[in-house]
Design a protein around this motif. Structure first.
Motif, short mmCIF file in Angstrom:
data_model
loop_
_atom_site.label_atom_id
_atom_site.label_comp_id
_atom_site.label_asym_id
_atom_site.label_seq_id
_atom_site.Cartn_x
_atom_site.Cartn_y
_atom_site.Cartn_z
N GLN A 1 0.87 -1.18 0.00
CA GLN A 1 0.00 0.00 0.00
C GLN A 1 0.90 1.23 0.00
O GLN A 1 1.75 1.39 0.89
CB GLN A 1 -0.91 -0.01 1.23
N PHE B 1 1.50 5.34 -0.07
CA PHE B 1 0.89 6.62 0.31
C PHE B 1 1.70 7.77 -0.28
O PHE B 1 2.91 7.84 -0.07
CB PHE B 1 0.85 6.76 1.83
N PHE C 1 -3.03 11.44 -9.42
CA PHE C 1 -3.85 10.23 -9.52
C PHE C 1 -4.09 9.82 -10.97
O PHE C 1 -4.11 8.64 -11.29
CB PHE C 1 -5.21 10.45 -8.82
N LEU D 1 -1.03 7.93 -12.52
CA LEU D 1 -0.52 6.69 -11.93
C LEU D 1 -0.20 5.68 -13.03
O LEU D 1 -0.95 5.57 -14.00
CB LEU D 1 -1.59 6.08 -11.01
N TRP E 1 -0.72 -0.75 -12.32
CA TRP E 1 0.18 -0.88 -11.17
C TRP E 1 -0.47 -1.80 -10.14
O TRP E 1 -1.58 -1.50 -9.67
CB TRP E 1 0.38 0.50 -10.54
N TYR F 1 -0.50 -2.21 -7.08
CA TYR F 1 -0.38 -1.78 -5.68
C TYR F 1 -1.60 -0.96 -5.28
O TYR F 1 -2.23 -0.33 -6.12
CB TYR F 1 0.89 -0.93 -5.48
N PHE F 2 -1.89 -0.96 -3.99
CA PHE F 2 -2.94 -0.08 -3.49
C PHE F 2 -2.33 1.30 -3.25
O PHE F 2 -1.23 1.40 -2.72
CB PHE F 2 -3.52 -0.65 -2.19
N VAL F 3 -3.04 2.33 -3.65
CA VAL F 3 -2.48 3.68 -3.53
C VAL F 3 -3.44 4.60 -2.77
O VAL F 3 -4.65 4.39 -2.76
CB VAL F 3 -2.17 4.31 -4.91
N ALA F 4 -2.85 5.63 -2.18
CA ALA F 4 -3.65 6.66 -1.50
C ALA F 4 -2.86 7.96 -1.48
O ALA F 4 -1.63 7.95 -1.43
CB ALA F 4 -3.98 6.22 -0.08
N GLY F 5 -3.58 9.07 -1.55
CA GLY F 5 -2.95 10.38 -1.44
C GLY F 5 -3.20 10.93 -0.05
O GLY F 5 -4.32 10.82 0.46
#
Lengths: 362, 362
Positions: free
Chosen positions: A101, A103, A116, A119, A123, A125-129
């Motif tokens: 994950q 960040f 975003f 990206l 990909w 992977y888990f993503v977050a801003g």
């Protein structure tokens, strides 16, 4: 708990790189910073592979945070390199391959929409801003396995008040950046940097799991050298002289220039190391000062390209302080002076350094 | 692992609410949705307080995710209500008060910049934005304690192909929305909804911790009633008639209208319950169908206000399909027809329902 989304109340408007993906955007003008990613890639993969204790960190989810990510694409390259390193370390243990994950942190004024949308496709992977200042807490306790910050920690949380106060002995008369070392101005900047770095380290110490790593890549200056003697300082001098020129021409008010300084500080390796040791919440696993590579990295193909980089990096700062109206004219004037004076980055200047550090949460 | 940031490759361009915070934005035109938040607040707090097993979930960090958050401010109210409920449940146990980490999810085309800038000042929670479709995985395994989705699951991942295919027996001739129940068109929409809901439940089942809750609030229709008989259906009919009118006037090409349908579906409570039971990965802790409140919620102060809501909600969809050029003219025409025909939402129509569900991960 100090949480970073309070930034708008307690801090001056933070500065972020120019958004979008147009010809003037940071996304299209960050190849200099990409050079830094490339220059440190091998070191980073090697160091993480050596220093990461995967057995100790064993977790179904492996969380990586980039502090000061801006809008890409460099943040994607950096985090991908870190993931490669983690996967190498975990090699042969595919039964327990973690889910990643990622960040992406920057100020809430950063252009997360562009980040975003750009990206890498597919990909896995888990993503977050994560919006907010990295000088405050951004994540829950013990939730991050690897932190990363590249080309970001030279940005102070604010300009030290004294250097723009005409009545202070630390007033930085006639200059827009940290000149001198043992001068009052130099001390005011150094003190701000030390406070900020202490805040950064304390926040990360809470957020990192025990045994977690933090990778810091940041610009520095050789010990005993003033920023004004270096390549970066000479560029700031040129940049500041354009503001003074336009004051003379009446485009900018004198008071506005007097109250303006760049919230930037480049430490010496010695100073930074002492700060980290004094903080005491991390062990220094790797500490390198690179000079030769920086020269290569900084060799930009053309003046025009350099000028575009400057605008992508500094437009937000200029707009915030001087207002929207003068921005185009200012950067046009800067470009003209850059070319007419034949400015070449690094010419007749002491080399800046690149400091590469790996810390482990103890 | 299917990760949601692949959405741009596998799905049509997703639809998000109008960004920014100007007079036409969703942020300024979401009071109808705010009514839903208010109408369900008491139920939600009561249900969470009853159903949440804090001892089982004990964790230093309590993670809450809003699926389909749009750009605020409703998402902030909803998550704040959930936090109140969790804190009530945990009352008297302040020594182990968790840190809250809130995740705001919506498509990557959502205006996260506006969302982040409008976060409540001094909110003592950690926040993150998560771009991607909630019909795919968005979070690591067993990492979310409470999920929430309000006014979002009626948006399908796509329009079923058959209903815009002239050669299909399910071609939805002369209409832009799901008319009929047992018709071919109705079955095609229902089948798409069932697939999407199954994807949603499976993804959330992976992401929620054992014993974690998911709160779903979504629009529905009474059993045995067609959408076209309801208040919402009658509005869609008016909306669609404007597209047909402008085709006659030559502003829009006929093929474009023929290939356009709203990717929206409102299930009956019975249908939705059967779907959740068939999925089998959650226990139904609470299932309510509300009608009376919806009437109150939908009582908008003026036609003009309603028209603004419509534009904030549908502009993205119209732009995506018909292009930028016709948007202003279309919504001006819609506003004119809305007023001239004296359209009143809910008049001479069957009531829509609001379905309120609490599920527990088993």
């Amino acid at each position: 708990m100090e949480v970073a989304n309070e930034e708008t109340k307690t801090m001056p408007q933070p500065i972020t790189m120019r958004g979008g993906d147009g010809p003037l955007s940071y996304a299209q003008n960050s190849s200099l910073q990409k050079g830094v990613v490339d220059a440190t890639k091998g070191m980073m993969i090697h160091a993480i592979a050596n220093k990461l204790d995967m057995e100790k960190l064993c977790s179904e989810t492996f969380r990586i945070a980039d502090f000061g990510c801006s809008i890409g694409p460099n943040t994607f390259f950096s985090l991908q390199n870190i993931i490669h390193a983690v996967e190498q370390t975990n090699h042969g243990n595919s039964a327990t391959s973690p889910e990643f994950q990622l960040f992406f942190n920057d100020h809430s004024s950063n252009d997360f929409n562009t980040l975003f949308k750009s990206l890498p496709p597919s990909w896995p992977y888990f993503v977050a801003g994560v919006p907010g200042s990295f000088y405050g807490r951004l994540f829950p306790k013990s939730s991050i396995h690897i932190g990363h910050s590249s080309n970001a920690l030279q940005w102070l949380s604010k300009v030290p008040e004294q250097v723009v106060d005409c009545n202070s002995s630390a007033y930085n008369s006639g200059s827009i950046y940290c000149t001198g070392i043992e001068t009052e101005v130099g001390k005011a900047f150094a003190s701000q940097f030390e406070n900020d770095m202490e805040s950064f380290l304390n926040a990360r110490a809470e957020e990192l799991v025990n045994g977690g790593l933090i990778v810091i890549v940041m610009g520095g200056i050789p010990d005993g050298i003033s920023l004004s003697q270096t390549a970066i300082g000479k560029f700031y001098h040129l940049f500041g002289s354009c503001l003074l020129d336009l004051t003379d021409k009446g485009l900018i008010k004198e008071e506005k220039v007097k109250s303006f300084n760049l919230p930037l500080y480049f430490p010496s390796a010695k100073q930074l190391k002492a700060l980290i040791e004094r903080n005491g919440r991390f062990s220094i696993e790797s500490f390198d000062e690179i000079t030769e590579q920086v020269k290569g990295v900084a060799a930009l193909p053309s003046a025009q390209n350099y000028i575009s980089h400057v605008r992508a990096g500094f437009e937000g700062l200029i707009k915030e302080h001087f207002g929207n109206e003068m921005v185009d004219e200012f950067f046009a004037y800067y470009a003209k002076k850059h070319i007419e004076t034949g400015f070449v980055f690094g010419e007749n200047a002491a080399e800046n350094t690149l400091i590469f550090i790996i810390l482990k949460r103890i």
